[in-house]
Design a protein around this motif. Structure first.
Motif, PDB file in Angstrom:
ATOM      1  N   THR A 171       0.830  -1.211   0.000  1.00  0.00           N
ATOM      2  CA  THR A 171       0.000   0.000   0.000  1.00  0.00           C
ATOM      3  C   THR A 171       0.862   1.257   0.000  1.00  0.00           C
ATOM      4  O   THR A 171       0.537   2.244  -0.653  1.00  0.00           O
ATOM      5  CB  THR A 171      -0.958  -0.010   1.212  1.00  0.00           C
ATOM      6  OG1 THR A 171      -1.730  -1.206   1.168  1.00  0.00           O
ATOM      7  CG2 THR A 171      -1.898   1.188   1.188  1.00  0.00           C
ATOM      8  N   LYS A 172       2.001   1.197   0.699  1.00  0.00           N
ATOM      9  CA  LYS A 172       2.935   2.331   0.663  1.00  0.00           C
ATOM     10  C   LYS A 172       3.530   2.503  -0.730  1.00  0.00           C
ATOM     11  O   LYS A 172       3.735   3.617  -1.191  1.00  0.00           O
ATOM     12  CB  LYS A 172       4.069   2.125   1.681  1.00  0.00           C
ATOM     13  CG  LYS A 172       3.658   2.457   3.101  1.00  0.00           C
ATOM     14  CD  LYS A 172       4.792   2.138   4.078  1.00  0.00           C
ATOM     15  CE  LYS A 172       4.229   1.876   5.466  1.00  0.00           C
ATOM     16  NZ  LYS A 172       5.130   1.035   6.286  1.00  0.00           N
ATOM     17  N   GLU A 173       3.824   1.364  -1.374  1.00  0.00           N
ATOM     18  CA  GLU A 173       4.360   1.430  -2.737  1.00  0.00           C
ATOM     19  C   GLU A 173       3.397   2.186  -3.649  1.00  0.00           C
ATOM     20  O   GLU A 173       3.797   3.045  -4.432  1.00  0.00           O
ATOM     21  CB  GLU A 173       4.589   0.022  -3.313  1.00  0.00           C
ATOM     22  CG  GLU A 173       5.638  -0.820  -2.598  1.00  0.00           C
ATOM     23  CD  GLU A 173       7.066  -0.390  -2.905  1.00  0.00           C
ATOM     24  OE1 GLU A 173       7.264   0.495  -3.752  1.00  0.00           O
ATOM     25  OE2 GLU A 173       7.985  -0.940  -2.268  1.00  0.00           O
ATOM     26  N   VAL A 174       2.116   1.856  -3.545  1.00  0.00           N
ATOM     27  CA  VAL A 174       1.117   2.428  -4.452  1.00  0.00           C
ATOM     28  C   VAL A 174       0.623   3.796  -3.960  1.00  0.00           C
ATOM     29  O   VAL A 174       0.405   4.707  -4.751  1.00  0.00           O
ATOM     30  CB  VAL A 174      -0.092   1.461  -4.604  1.00  0.00           C
ATOM     31  CG1 VAL A 174      -1.182   2.082  -5.453  1.00  0.00           C
ATOM     32  CG2 VAL A 174       0.352   0.128  -5.193  1.00  0.00           C
ATOM     33  N   GLY A 175       0.468   3.917  -2.654  1.00  0.00           N
ATOM     34  CA  GLY A 175      -0.177   5.109  -2.096  1.00  0.00           C
ATOM     35  C   GLY A 175       0.759   6.281  -1.828  1.00  0.00           C
ATOM     36  O   GLY A 175       0.303   7.425  -1.735  1.00  0.00           O
ATOM     37  N   GLY A 176       2.073   6.004  -1.717  1.00  0.00           N
ATOM     38  CA  GLY A 176       3.039   7.069  -1.472  1.00  0.00           C
ATOM     39  C   GLY A 176       2.656   7.939  -0.289  1.00  0.00           C
ATOM     40  O   GLY A 176       2.238   7.429   0.756  1.00  0.00           O
ATOM     41  N   ASP A 177       2.767   9.269  -0.484  1.00  0.00           N
ATOM     42  CA  ASP A 177       2.476  10.176   0.636  1.00  0.00           C
ATOM     43  C   ASP A 177       0.985  10.536   0.739  1.00  0.00           C
ATOM     44  O   ASP A 177       0.602  11.342   1.562  1.00  0.00           O
ATOM     45  CB  ASP A 177       3.336  11.436   0.559  1.00  0.00           C
ATOM     46  CG  ASP A 177       3.103  12.211  -0.734  1.00  0.00           C
ATOM     47  OD1 ASP A 177       2.140  11.891  -1.473  1.00  0.00           O
ATOM     48  OD2 ASP A 177       3.888  13.147  -1.004  1.00  0.00           O
ATOM     49  N   ARG A 178       0.152   9.906  -0.089  1.00  0.00           N
ATOM     50  CA  ARG A 178      -1.289  10.181   0.000  1.00  0.00           C
ATOM     51  C   ARG A 178      -1.992   9.187   0.906  1.00  0.00           C
ATOM     52  O   ARG A 178      -3.222   9.172   0.987  1.00  0.00           O
ATOM     53  CB  ARG A 178      -1.944  10.156  -1.391  1.00  0.00           C
ATOM     54  CG  ARG A 178      -1.176  10.889  -2.464  1.00  0.00           C
ATOM     55  CD  ARG A 178      -1.349  12.411  -2.359  1.00  0.00           C
ATOM     56  NE  ARG A 178      -0.271  13.091  -3.043  1.00  0.00           N
ATOM     57  CZ  ARG A 178      -0.308  13.463  -4.326  1.00  0.00           C
ATOM     58  NH1 ARG A 178      -1.384  13.233  -5.039  1.00  0.00           N
ATOM     59  NH2 ARG A 178       0.721  14.077  -4.878  1.00  0.00           N
ATOM     60  N   VAL A 179      -1.229   8.281   1.513  1.00  0.00           N
ATOM     61  CA  VAL A 179      -1.817   7.329   2.454  1.00  0.00           C
ATOM     62  C   VAL A 179      -1.000   7.285   3.743  1.00  0.00           C
ATOM     63  O   VAL A 179       0.182   7.612   3.760  1.00  0.00           O
ATOM     64  CB  VAL A 179      -1.876   5.881   1.870  1.00  0.00           C
ATOM     65  CG1 VAL A 179      -2.804   5.808   0.670  1.00  0.00           C
ATOM     66  CG2 VAL A 179      -0.499   5.375   1.525  1.00  0.00           C
ATOM     67  N   GLU A 180      -1.701   6.918   4.802  1.00  0.00           N
ATOM     68  CA  GLU A 180      -1.053   6.719   6.099  1.00  0.00           C
ATOM     69  C   GLU A 180      -1.424   5.280   6.475  1.00  0.00           C
ATOM     70  O   GLU A 180      -2.587   4.990   6.719  1.00  0.00           O
ATOM     71  CB  GLU A 180      -1.680   7.724   7.063  1.00  0.00           C
ATOM     72  CG  GLU A 180      -0.933   8.007   8.313  1.00  0.00           C
ATOM     73  CD  GLU A 180      -1.740   9.001   9.159  1.00  0.00           C
ATOM     74  OE1 GLU A 180      -1.862  10.170   8.761  1.00  0.00           O
ATOM     75  OE2 GLU A 180      -2.281   8.556  10.176  1.00  0.00           O
ATOM     76  N   VAL A 181      -0.437   4.385   6.459  1.00  0.00           N
ATOM     77  CA  VAL A 181      -0.736   2.954   6.581  1.00  0.00           C
ATOM     78  C   VAL A 181      -0.235   2.372   7.892  1.00  0.00           C
ATOM     79  O   VAL A 181       0.901   2.640   8.294  1.00  0.00           O
ATOM     80  CB  VAL A 181      -0.064   2.146   5.440  1.00  0.00           C
ATOM     81  CG1 VAL A 181      -0.697   0.772   5.329  1.00  0.00           C
ATOM     82  CG2 VAL A 181      -0.155   2.874   4.129  1.00  0.00           C
ATOM     83  N   THR A 182      -1.048   1.568   8.535  1.00  0.00           N
ATOM     84  CA  THR A 182      -0.633   0.840   9.728  1.00  0.00           C
ATOM     85  C   THR A 182      -1.087  -0.609   9.606  1.00  0.00           C
ATOM     86  O   THR A 182      -2.208  -0.877   9.193  1.00  0.00           O
ATOM     87  CB  THR A 182      -1.278   1.428  11.004  1.00  0.00           C
ATOM     88  OG1 THR A 182      -1.238   2.848  10.922  1.00  0.00           O
ATOM     89  CG2 THR A 182      -0.547   0.970  12.248  1.00  0.00           C
TER      90      THR A 182
END
Ligand SMILES: [Zn+2]
Length: 302
Positions: A36-47
């Protein structure tokens, strides 16, 4: 009056260009978080709820999970009942209607990947703690990682249409990098293709198939059932007959039985990390985790 108008115009301007807050994404396993970080970059906050070094079948619910879930825009799950032991009550208690199963904010990634070991016929408890809907450890095949990333991209774009081009671009970039990495991985494993291995639990079929390895037995007599003396004895005979060199296991299982089998068969116990963050080093993201596992395995097969 004029000053107020200028102020309002400035506000409107700021409103139109300011970045929306990142989407809050919660995943059950760390591999989903990494993708999700790969795809979402700085537009997501993942835990991720589970840590990479924990057994993903048995995650102990913590109060902090409820806070994360309460505020989440999206929950991503492995599915195939992997999370059945802890997630449904947590989702219930989160009181977040946006991430309930069947809503837009619930993504079951198993719907778009290749699933192995789908049972045929009836499944019952005598078969062990079997994964009744198919093997959920599918994320260990890099080809499935791409399929997972595609679904994540589609979902993020659905939830945040304004950022769809950004997610699409990042997915393209991820696909290119994993294609490159895969060429390197295939070259690394090439001399060892066809090698026979034992795994502790049946968690590596997708990984083994992708990299041309042959899993000929398990330390567990049945999925989720601890080693038994009679099964261990049979396994030792089989490993001797077939000259199996490696017993692969996750870091959260007890090494005692595998080590004793290794001593009696001249094979090696090798720790493989089933998830991102599973090791102290070399498992920072999906790429590193696959690479570290391949290296560890190759060292045991040499
Ligand atoms: Zn399992």
């Amino acid at each position: 009056m004029k000053r107020i108008l200028i102020f309002l115009a400035a506000l409107a301007f700021l409103g139109s260009t300011a970045q929306a807050a990142p989407l809050k994404v919660v995943t059950t396993i760390s591999d989903l978080a990494s993708l999700t970080k790969e795809v979402g970059g700085d537009r997501v906050e993942v835990t991720s709820l589970a840590r990479g070094y924990q057994d993903p079948h048995f995650v102990e619910p913590k109060p902090s999970f409820l806070l994360l879930l309460r505020d989440a825009d999206l929950i991503e799950v492995v599915g195939l009942e992997l999370e059945i032991g802890y997630l449904p009550p947590l989702l219930d208690q989160s009181r977040n209607p946006r991430i309930q199963p069947g809503t837009k904010g619930y993504l079951d990634v198993s719907n778009g990947v290749e699933i192995l070991d789908r049972p045929t016929g009836t499944v019952n408890r005598s078969m062990g703690d079997v994964h009744a809907m198919g093997n959920p450890h599918y994320w260990l095949d890099p080809a499935n990682a791409v399929r997972m990333a595609i679904q994540i991209q589609t979902k993020l774009a659905e939830l945040r249409p304004a950022d769809a081009p950004y997610f699409a671009q990042r997915l393209q970039d991820f696909k290119m990098r994993i294609n490159d990495a895969n060429k390197r991985w295939m070259a690394m494993i090439a001399p060892y293709r066809g090698s026979k291995i034992i795994t502790y639990h049946n968690s590596w079929p997708n990984f083994a198939r992708h990299f041309g390895l042959n899993v000929v037995g398990y330390v567990e007599p049945k999925p989720g059932v601890p080693p038994s003396p009679s099964h261990t004895f049979e396994l030792i005979q089989l490993m001797k007959a077939q000259q199996v060199k490696a017993i692969a296991m996750e870091p959260y299982f007890d090494t005692k039985t595998p080590q004793s089998i290794a001593n009696q068969t001249g094979s090696k116990v090798v720790i493989l990390y089933p998830s991102v963050g599973g090791g102290k080093t070399g498992t920072d993201d999906y790429f590193q985790t696959v690479e570290t596992n391949l290296r560890n395995l190759i060292n045991a097969l040499k």
